[in-house]
Write a protein that holds these residues in place. Sequence first.
Motif, PDB file in Angstrom:
ATOM      1  N   ILE A  82      -5.391  72.624 -20.964  1.00 51.06           N
ATOM      2  CA  ILE A  82      -6.249  72.610 -22.062  1.00 51.06           C
ATOM      3  C   ILE A  82      -6.481  71.036 -22.425  1.00 51.06           C
ATOM      4  O   ILE A  82      -7.591  70.776 -22.646  1.00 51.06           O
ATOM      5  CB  ILE A  82      -5.747  73.312 -23.226  1.00 51.06           C
ATOM      6  N   ARG A  83      -5.267  70.303 -22.512  1.00 52.02           N
ATOM      7  CA  ARG A  83      -5.498  69.066 -22.732  1.00 52.02           C
ATOM      8  C   ARG A  83      -6.353  68.148 -21.752  1.00 52.02           C
ATOM      9  O   ARG A  83      -7.261  67.185 -21.700  1.00 52.02           O
ATOM     10  CB  ARG A  83      -4.147  68.072 -22.664  1.00 52.02           C
ATOM     11  N   PHE A  84      -5.992  68.625 -20.457  1.00 54.82           N
ATOM     12  CA  PHE A  84      -6.832  68.056 -19.180  1.00 54.82           C
ATOM     13  C   PHE A  84      -8.226  68.220 -19.297  1.00 54.82           C
ATOM     14  O   PHE A  84      -9.081  67.345 -19.336  1.00 54.82           O
ATOM     15  CB  PHE A  84      -6.121  68.758 -18.028  1.00 54.82           C
ATOM     16  N   ARG A  85      -8.517  69.430 -19.667  1.00 54.98           N
ATOM     17  CA  ARG A  85     -10.020  69.604 -19.771  1.00 54.98           C
ATOM     18  C   ARG A  85     -10.627  68.892 -21.074  1.00 54.98           C
ATOM     19  O   ARG A  85     -11.661  68.622 -20.918  1.00 54.98           O
ATOM     20  CB  ARG A  85     -10.089  71.209 -20.083  1.00 54.98           C
ATOM     21  N   GLN A  86      -9.841  68.865 -22.126  1.00 56.24           N
ATOM     22  CA  GLN A  86     -10.423  68.099 -23.029  1.00 56.24           C
ATOM     23  C   GLN A  86     -10.554  66.646 -22.870  1.00 56.24           C
ATOM     24  O   GLN A  86     -11.608  66.058 -23.203  1.00 56.24           O
ATOM     25  CB  GLN A  86      -9.614  68.166 -24.635  1.00 56.24           C
ATOM     26  N   SER A  87      -9.906  66.072 -22.096  1.00 61.96           N
ATOM     27  CA  SER A  87      -9.864  64.783 -21.919  1.00 61.96           C
ATOM     28  C   SER A  87     -10.526  64.265 -20.619  1.00 61.96           C
ATOM     29  O   SER A  87     -11.361  63.170 -20.813  1.00 61.96           O
ATOM     30  CB  SER A  87      -8.232  63.954 -21.749  1.00 61.96           C
ATOM     31  N   LEU A  88     -10.902  65.063 -19.871  1.00 63.75           N
ATOM     32  CA  LEU A  88     -11.440  64.701 -18.592  1.00 63.75           C
ATOM     33  C   LEU A  88     -12.819  65.687 -18.316  1.00 63.75           C
ATOM     34  O   LEU A  88     -13.611  65.328 -17.349  1.00 63.75           O
ATOM     35  CB  LEU A  88     -10.345  64.965 -17.198  1.00 63.75           C
ATOM     36  N   GLY A  89     -13.004  66.577 -19.029  1.00 64.09           N
ATOM     37  CA  GLY A  89     -14.079  67.313 -18.946  1.00 64.09           C
ATOM     38  C   GLY A  89     -14.108  68.559 -17.854  1.00 64.09           C
ATOM     39  O   GLY A  89     -15.067  69.364 -17.849  1.00 64.09           O
ATOM     40  N   ARG A  90     -13.172  68.415 -16.775  1.00 65.21           N
ATOM     41  CA  ARG A  90     -13.344  69.488 -15.764  1.00 65.21           C
ATOM     42  C   ARG A  90     -11.828  69.808 -15.427  1.00 65.21           C
ATOM     43  O   ARG A  90     -10.922  69.231 -16.116  1.00 65.21           O
ATOM     44  CB  ARG A  90     -13.820  68.591 -14.479  1.00 65.21           C
ATOM     45  N   LEU A  91     -11.629  70.731 -14.565  1.00 72.99           N
ATOM     46  CA  LEU A  91     -10.352  71.197 -14.190  1.00 72.99           C
ATOM     47  C   LEU A  91     -10.114  70.569 -12.789  1.00 72.99           C
ATOM     48  O   LEU A  91      -8.701  71.231 -12.318  1.00 72.99           O
ATOM     49  CB  LEU A  91     -10.230  72.700 -14.620  1.00 72.99           C
TER      50      LEU A  91
END
Lengths: 190, 102
Positions: free
Chosen positions: B83-92
């Motif tokens: 979830i944090r990854f998606r919020q900070s980088l926009g993709r997974l």
Amino acid sequence: MTFLFYIAAAVAVVATVLVITRSNLVHALLYLVVSLFAVAVVFYTLGAPFVAALEVIVYAGAIMMLFVFAVMLLNVSADSPLRVPRRAWIGPLLLIAVLFAELVYGIGLSNHALPAREVGPKQVSEALFGPYVLGVELASMLLLAALIGARHVASQPESPGREDVPGSGEQTGGQAGVDAGGQAGVGGEA
Amino acid sequence: MAAVSLNHGLMLAVTLFVIGFVGLLTRRNLIVVLACIEIMLNAAGLAFVVAGARWGRADGQVMFLFVLAMAAAEVAVGLALAIRFRQSLGRLDVDDADGMKG
């Protein structure tokens, strides 16, 4: 019961191959559920009904539900499709084939038939709360640490000075809205 | 309850583990990577249960319970990180997380 083992094993292997090859994330997760069910049948045929039930309840129930919730929260379908270029499979497959051949060779050297004896929930519980009771306590601490860690990692970052930064007003407002919605949802559940 | 031979059970565990490992090495989506880790942990637990069934003891199943608890803890933290990854980088895509130039 032997043929049930082999049928369930084949289903598990096929479903797991489909998990790692599907480009649709939700399809992959549903194939993973199928694979876990098949492994639960394997456990049952091996005379371990207690872990078969736990496999269905905890793995296929709780853990896969976490995955599906994460997919819904993250709106993954908005991403680019998950295709892997074909040549990206070659290197790992070659290396893993060597490892797999070695492991199968090593395992194939011994040949013991499994005794036709069921180890039921009572024996498992006696072992769990007898010699392994310290491990149970450690597992509970691990789960508590994971709970706190997941709550801390997934929560919105505290950013006291962010309102001062021009141009980030909408973003902060949006996050506050999400936060309030989440808290309202939790409150409603409680 | 069964006349399955020990090495067939262990071969199933090894096969599932290897499939999960191939997926871990090839797939780039963070959720699929976590699912592959689940496959590998499940295969390790299967090996424990097969070995426990060989001796007719409950210890293998107890070890499976510990693997299960560890998998649950791992996936909780892993999905929070996703979830944090998606919020900070926009993709997974795990290839996007190259901020440390690894």
